[in-house]
Design a protein around this motif. Structure first.
Motif, PDB file in Angstrom:
ATOM      1  N   ALA A   1       0.626  -1.169   0.322  1.00  0.00           N
ATOM      2  CA  ALA A   1       0.354   0.100  -0.137  1.00  0.00           C
ATOM      3  C   ALA A   1       0.779   0.994   0.189  1.00  0.00           C
ATOM      4  CB  ALA A   1      -1.178   0.086   1.255  1.00  0.00           C
ATOM      5  N   ALA A   2       1.978   1.049   0.977  1.00  0.00           N
ATOM      6  CA  ALA A   2       2.805   2.290   0.777  1.00  0.00           C
ATOM      7  C   ALA A   2       3.195   2.502  -0.861  1.00  0.00           C
ATOM      8  CB  ALA A   2       3.845   2.324   2.257  1.00  0.00           C
ATOM      9  N   GLY A   3       3.397   1.784  -1.301  1.00  0.00           N
ATOM     10  CA  GLY A   3       4.656   2.000  -2.306  1.00  0.00           C
ATOM     11  C   GLY A   3       2.837   2.269  -3.695  1.00  0.00           C
ATOM     12  N   ILE A   4       2.508   1.711  -3.378  1.00  0.00           N
ATOM     13  CA  ILE A   4       0.821   1.804  -3.993  1.00  0.00           C
ATOM     14  C   ILE A   4       1.031   3.871  -3.986  1.00  0.00           C
ATOM     15  CG2 ILE A   4      -1.371   2.104  -4.084  1.00  0.00           C
ATOM     16  CD1 ILE A   4      -1.384  -1.056  -4.188  1.00  0.00           C
ATOM     17  N   GLY A   5       0.764   4.012  -2.926  1.00  0.00           N
ATOM     18  CA  GLY A   5       1.048   5.497  -2.719  1.00  0.00           C
ATOM     19  C   GLY A   5       2.057   6.826  -3.519  1.00  0.00           C
ATOM     20  N   ILE A   6       3.504   5.959  -3.375  1.00  0.00           N
ATOM     21  CA  ILE A   6       4.124   6.602  -3.641  1.00  0.00           C
ATOM     22  C   ILE A   6       3.611   7.667  -4.831  1.00  0.00           C
ATOM     23  CG2 ILE A   6       6.606   6.604  -4.395  1.00  0.00           C
ATOM     24  CD1 ILE A   6       7.178   4.983  -2.363  1.00  0.00           C
ATOM     25  N   PRO A   7       3.644   6.710  -6.395  1.00  0.00           N
ATOM     26  CA  PRO A   7       3.127   7.512  -7.534  1.00  0.00           C
ATOM     27  C   PRO A   7       2.174   8.660  -6.652  1.00  0.00           C
ATOM     28  CG  PRO A   7       3.085   5.174  -7.534  1.00  0.00           C
ATOM     29  CD  PRO A   7       3.742   5.452  -5.853  1.00  0.00           C
ATOM     30  N   VAL A   8       1.660   7.871  -6.462  1.00  0.00           N
ATOM     31  CA  VAL A   8      -0.236   8.569  -6.159  1.00  0.00           C
ATOM     32  C   VAL A   8      -0.102   9.962  -5.314  1.00  0.00           C
ATOM     33  CG1 VAL A   8      -2.970   8.596  -5.229  1.00  0.00           C
ATOM     34  CG2 VAL A   8      -1.823   6.931  -6.042  1.00  0.00           C
ATOM     35  N   LEU A   9       1.544   9.863  -4.211  1.00  0.00           N
ATOM     36  CA  LEU A   9       1.353  11.086  -3.898  1.00  0.00           C
ATOM     37  C   LEU A   9       1.795  11.981  -5.180  1.00  0.00           C
ATOM     38  CD1 LEU A   9       3.583  11.153  -0.857  1.00  0.00           C
ATOM     39  CD2 LEU A   9       4.554  12.246  -2.798  1.00  0.00           C
ATOM     40  N   ALA A  10       2.877  11.106  -5.558  1.00  0.00           N
ATOM     41  CA  ALA A  10       3.933  11.647  -6.545  1.00  0.00           C
ATOM     42  C   ALA A  10       2.269  12.697  -7.487  1.00  0.00           C
ATOM     43  CB  ALA A  10       4.941  11.435  -7.133  1.00  0.00           C
ATOM     44  N   ALA A  11       1.588  12.237  -7.669  1.00  0.00           N
ATOM     45  CA  ALA A  11       0.376  12.961  -9.076  1.00  0.00           C
ATOM     46  C   ALA A  11      -0.110  14.120  -8.038  1.00  0.00           C
ATOM     47  CB  ALA A  11      -0.016  11.988  -9.761  1.00  0.00           C
ATOM     48  N   LEU A  12      -0.726  13.834  -7.242  1.00  0.00           N
ATOM     49  CA  LEU A  12      -1.810  14.479  -6.681  1.00  0.00           C
ATOM     50  C   LEU A  12      -0.771  15.599  -6.654  1.00  0.00           C
ATOM     51  CD1 LEU A  12      -3.249  12.425  -4.111  1.00  0.00           C
ATOM     52  CD2 LEU A  12      -5.057  13.584  -6.199  1.00  0.00           C
ATOM     53  N   ASN A  13       0.303  15.707  -6.052  1.00  0.00           N
ATOM     54  CA  ASN A  13       1.383  16.744  -5.470  1.00  0.00           C
ATOM     55  C   ASN A  13       1.680  17.427  -6.239  1.00  0.00           C
ATOM     56  OD1 ASN A  13       1.373  17.951  -2.315  1.00  0.00           O
ATOM     57  ND2 ASN A  13       3.452  18.102  -3.238  1.00  0.00           N
ATOM     58  N   ALA A  14       1.869  16.828  -7.646  1.00  0.00           N
ATOM     59  CA  ALA A  14       2.742  17.646  -8.536  1.00  0.00           C
ATOM     60  C   ALA A  14       1.157  18.772  -9.407  1.00  0.00           C
ATOM     61  CB  ALA A  14       3.238  17.220  -9.927  1.00  0.00           C
ATOM     62  N   ALA A  15       0.005  17.480  -9.202  1.00  0.00           N
ATOM     63  CA  ALA A  15      -0.664  18.838  -9.931  1.00  0.00           C
ATOM     64  C   ALA A  15      -1.187  19.445  -8.660  1.00  0.00           C
ATOM     65  CB  ALA A  15      -2.528  17.761  -9.775  1.00  0.00           C
ATOM     66  N   LEU A  16      -1.279  19.912  -7.841  1.00  0.00           N
ATOM     67  CA  LEU A  16      -1.637  20.946  -7.042  1.00  0.00           C
ATOM     68  C   LEU A  16      -0.298  21.756  -7.122  1.00  0.00           C
ATOM     69  CD1 LEU A  16      -2.968  22.290  -4.545  1.00  0.00           C
ATOM     70  CD2 LEU A  16      -1.475  21.124  -2.936  1.00  0.00           C
ATOM     71  N   GLY A  17       1.065  21.248  -7.135  1.00  0.00           N
ATOM     72  CA  GLY A  17       2.080  22.833  -7.195  1.00  0.00           C
ATOM     73  C   GLY A  17       1.384  22.987  -8.754  1.00  0.00           C
ATOM     74  N   ARG A  18       1.504  22.190  -9.611  1.00  0.00           N
ATOM     75  CA  ARG A  18       0.706  23.047 -11.232  1.00  0.00           C
ATOM     76  C   ARG A  18      -0.168  23.849 -11.275  1.00  0.00           C
ATOM     77  NH1 ARG A  18       1.506  18.654 -13.806  1.00  0.00           N
ATOM     78  NH2 ARG A  18      -0.483  18.049 -13.085  1.00  0.00           N
ATOM     79  N   SER A  19      -1.059  23.999 -10.235  1.00  0.00           N
ATOM     80  CA  SER A  19      -2.737  24.140  -9.913  1.00  0.00           C
ATOM     81  C   SER A  19      -2.165  25.134  -9.677  1.00  0.00           C
ATOM     82  CB  SER A  19      -3.859  23.240  -9.648  1.00  0.00           C
ATOM     83  OG  SER A  19      -3.345  23.426  -8.145  1.00  0.00           O
ATOM     84  N   ILE A  20      -1.847  25.805  -8.503  1.00  0.00           N
ATOM     85  CA  ILE A  20      -1.208  27.056  -8.065  1.00  0.00           C
ATOM     86  C   ILE A  20      -0.045  27.778  -8.180  1.00  0.00           C
ATOM     87  CG2 ILE A  20      -3.074  26.289  -5.454  1.00  0.00           C
ATOM     88  CD1 ILE A  20       0.450  25.815  -4.083  1.00  0.00           C
ATOM     89  N   GLY A  21       0.389  26.659  -8.836  1.00  0.00           N
ATOM     90  CA  GLY A  21       2.073  27.466  -9.540  1.00  0.00           C
ATOM     91  C   GLY A  21       3.095  28.086  -8.659  1.00  0.00           C
ATOM     92  N   ALA A  22       2.673  27.315  -7.696  1.00  0.00           N
ATOM     93  CA  ALA A  22       3.883  26.721  -6.319  1.00  0.00           C
ATOM     94  C   ALA A  22       4.770  25.678  -6.198  1.00  0.00           C
ATOM     95  CB  ALA A  22       3.651  27.900  -5.962  1.00  0.00           C
ATOM     96  N   PRO A  23       5.198  25.273  -6.674  1.00  0.00           N
ATOM     97  CA  PRO A  23       5.779  23.392  -6.398  1.00  0.00           C
ATOM     98  C   PRO A  23       5.894  23.730  -4.794  1.00  0.00           C
ATOM     99  CG  PRO A  23       6.751  23.479  -8.443  1.00  0.00           C
ATOM    100  CD  PRO A  23       5.776  25.061  -8.301  1.00  0.00           C
ATOM    101  N   ALA A  24       6.909  24.036  -4.456  1.00  0.00           N
ATOM    102  CA  ALA A  24       7.279  24.810  -2.391  1.00  0.00           C
ATOM    103  C   ALA A  24       6.524  24.769  -2.213  1.00  0.00           C
ATOM    104  CB  ALA A  24       8.086  25.547  -3.084  1.00  0.00           C
TER     105      ALA A  24
END
Length: 144
Positions: free
Chosen positions: A10-33
């Motif tokens: 489950a943790a392994g499944i979560g890594i790409p999901v985390l990456a996709a969600l956080n990358a999308a959040l960073g892109r949507s607000i224009g601020a990855p940090a």
């Protein structure tokens, strides 16, 4: 032991999901940090509540812990910041493949040498072949 395997799966499944969600959040607000910071605030809240509910007396022992062990926080920050910045341009799959390759190599070294008090598992030809096969797989996915 089987439940440990399921938890790690489950943790392994979560890594790409985390990456996709956080990358999308960073892109949507224009601020990855900023997206990474929000992730850490949420993660800290969940981890702190879990720690306080399951083992509150251990919090007092933090002052006695070796300082170098806190570098793990720097490493997770590096991972989250890098995946949040890079996944939108490289793709989540490609980014995670390289993360996985790095994990395999460093895990093999940690186990082989028993670093950080890890259980020693010698690097044999089978494990080496598996890492080489994974590296080949990463290379093939990049050429596709």
């Amino acid at each position: 032991m089987p439940h440990h395997v399921l938890i790690m799966l489950a943790a392994g499944i979560g890594i790409p999901v985390l990456a996709a969600l956080n990358a999308a959040l960073g892109r949507s607000i224009g601020a990855p940090a900023v997206a990474a910071s929000v992730l850490f605030i949420v993660a800290f809240t969940v981890a702190a509540l879990t720690a306080l509910l399951t083992n509150p007396q251990s919090v007092a022992k933090l002052a006695m812990a070796p300082r170098h062990l806190f570098l793990a926080g720097v490493l997770i920050a590096f991972y989250v910041l890098s995946i949040t910045w890079i996944a939108p341009t490289m793709g989540v799959g490609n980014a995670v493949f390289f993360v996985l390759l790095g994990q395999l190599v460093s895990a093999a070294a940690i186990d082989h040498f028993g670093l950080f008090t890890a259980q020693t598992t010698p690097l044999n030809w089978t494990r080496t072949a598996g890492i080489a096969l994974m590296a080949t797989g990463v290379f093939v996915t990049q050429k596709a």
